[in-house]
Design an enzyme around this catalytic site. Sequence first.
Site, PDB file in Angstrom:
ATOM      1  N   GLU A 181      22.895 -43.312 -16.714  1.00 38.06           N
ATOM      2  CA  GLU A 181      23.508 -42.870 -15.450  1.00 38.06           C
ATOM      3  C   GLU A 181      24.807 -42.107 -15.686  1.00 38.06           C
ATOM      4  O   GLU A 181      25.075 -41.122 -15.010  1.00 38.06           O
ATOM      5  CB  GLU A 181      23.753 -44.079 -14.532  1.00 38.06           C
ATOM      6  CG  GLU A 181      22.504 -44.572 -13.844  1.00 38.06           C
ATOM      7  CD  GLU A 181      21.834 -43.496 -12.983  1.00 38.06           C
ATOM      8  OE1 GLU A 181      22.518 -42.573 -12.531  1.00 38.06           O
ATOM      9  OE2 GLU A 181      20.616 -43.578 -12.776  1.00 38.06           O
ATOM     10  N   CYS A 210      12.562 -30.792  -3.491  1.00 42.03           N
ATOM     11  CA  CYS A 210      13.527 -30.334  -2.490  1.00 42.03           C
ATOM     12  C   CYS A 210      14.709 -29.693  -3.220  1.00 42.03           C
ATOM     13  O   CYS A 210      15.833 -30.168  -3.165  1.00 42.03           O
ATOM     14  CB  CYS A 210      13.976 -31.526  -1.643  1.00 42.03           C
ATOM     15  SG  CYS A 210      14.867 -31.042  -0.167  1.00 42.03           S
TER      16      CYS A 210
HETATM   17  S1  SF4 Z   1      10.171 -31.362   3.785  1.00 40.02           S
HETATM   18 FE1  SF4 Z   1      12.372 -31.681   3.869  1.00 40.02          FE
HETATM   19  S2  SF4 Z   1      12.789 -33.118   2.210  1.00 40.02           S
HETATM   20 FE2  SF4 Z   1      10.770 -32.214   1.847  1.00 40.02          FE
HETATM   21  S3  SF4 Z   1      11.140 -30.418   0.536  1.00 40.02           S
HETATM   22 FE3  SF4 Z   1      11.123 -29.701   2.643  1.00 40.02          FE
HETATM   23  S4  SF4 Z   1      13.271 -29.764   3.219  1.00 40.02           S
HETATM   24 FE4  SF4 Z   1      13.082 -31.037   1.433  1.00 40.02          FE
END
Ligand code: SF4
Length: 364
Positions: free
Chosen positions: A45, A200
């Site tokens: 970490e 994301c």
């Molecule tokens: S749905 Fe929302 S959390 Fe998932 S990749 Fe798209 S922006 Fe990111």
Amino acid sequence: MASIPHLHSLDPVPVRRRLLTWFRRNARALPWRDTRDSYAIWISEVMLQQTQVVTVSPYFERFLQRFPSLAHLAHADEQTVLRLWEGLGYYRRARDLWRSARQLVRDNHATIPDDPAYLGTLPGFGRYTTNAVLSQAYDRSLPILEANSARVLCRLFALAENPKEAATRNQLWRLAESLVPTRLAGAFNQAMMELGALVCTPTGPNCSACPLSRHCLAHLQDRQHEIPMRVKSPRIIAIEEVAVVVRKRGKLLIVQRPDQGRWAKMWEFPHHALEDGESTKAAGLRLLQGLGIEGDVADEFAAIRHSVTRFRITMTCLDVAHRRGVVRAGLHANAAWVRPADLHAYPLSAPQRRLAKRVLAEGW
Ligand code: SF4
């Protein structure tokens, strides 16, 4: 507690379930993933803060080989720890790690204890590190917040703010708290970070492959590319430096930085910034004067370019034959004349190690 915007619109139960299922199927195999050893998790970490997974993996394995337990780390020499950390940057982390290990052993701990209040008194154990270690090692239901999970949370809750601002961070901590499950908290925390790293991502959120797309407010509002708020990068500043490689009877002069500030306790060839309109040779002579020595300055033999935050530094390196004078450490903690072949034993910053390699390649 102040109300959390948008929280009412997101049911944590399916979010947890979907994220954990996705994580089981998609988590990268990383050397620290299969352990519940709190010491090993702590090392991973700390290394992972501000540093990419691919960079950390070989460092983690080398570190654990050299210091397989808290006691090994506590009894190590600080310079050895810094040398092993060399190249990972943010050396304060290594020094805090070592200082905390010593304190833990003094307090009769064989590993990192399941005690957030006690850990909070140790160097380097902020809220993130404490919660990351305890949730993974002991399944403590504690939330985490770092760059990847902060981005995911901003999008999940359509929080169009700058996640680096204190008020937004407080809000994000509360959102993280609202989602972390009572069981499998460590896996959930890692899953949030993994989703941010793999799906994301900052500029290319892959919503069609995301397990949370049906819950994500940014995606449902088609605002995933504008959330979180982008902050303008600071202006880049160019800096010219000069470094001197002073030679005396087959040895080279290196100095140790003071125990505070950037690269604390690391060694380096003396260097400093040029003043306005100053030539590299004049800056080199000024550097020698500050060290209390005189020398014959030959032409530059290398230019090392590197970046530190928003500074783009060009370090011009001069070959100097020592003529007279005893080195005055001055602002440095120490000074030493070392054989080129022994440079490997001293912890150096990345640009300084490049210079050392260049010196060895010159056959000095
Ligand atoms: S749905 Fe929302 S959390 Fe998932 S990749 Fe798209 S922006 Fe990111």
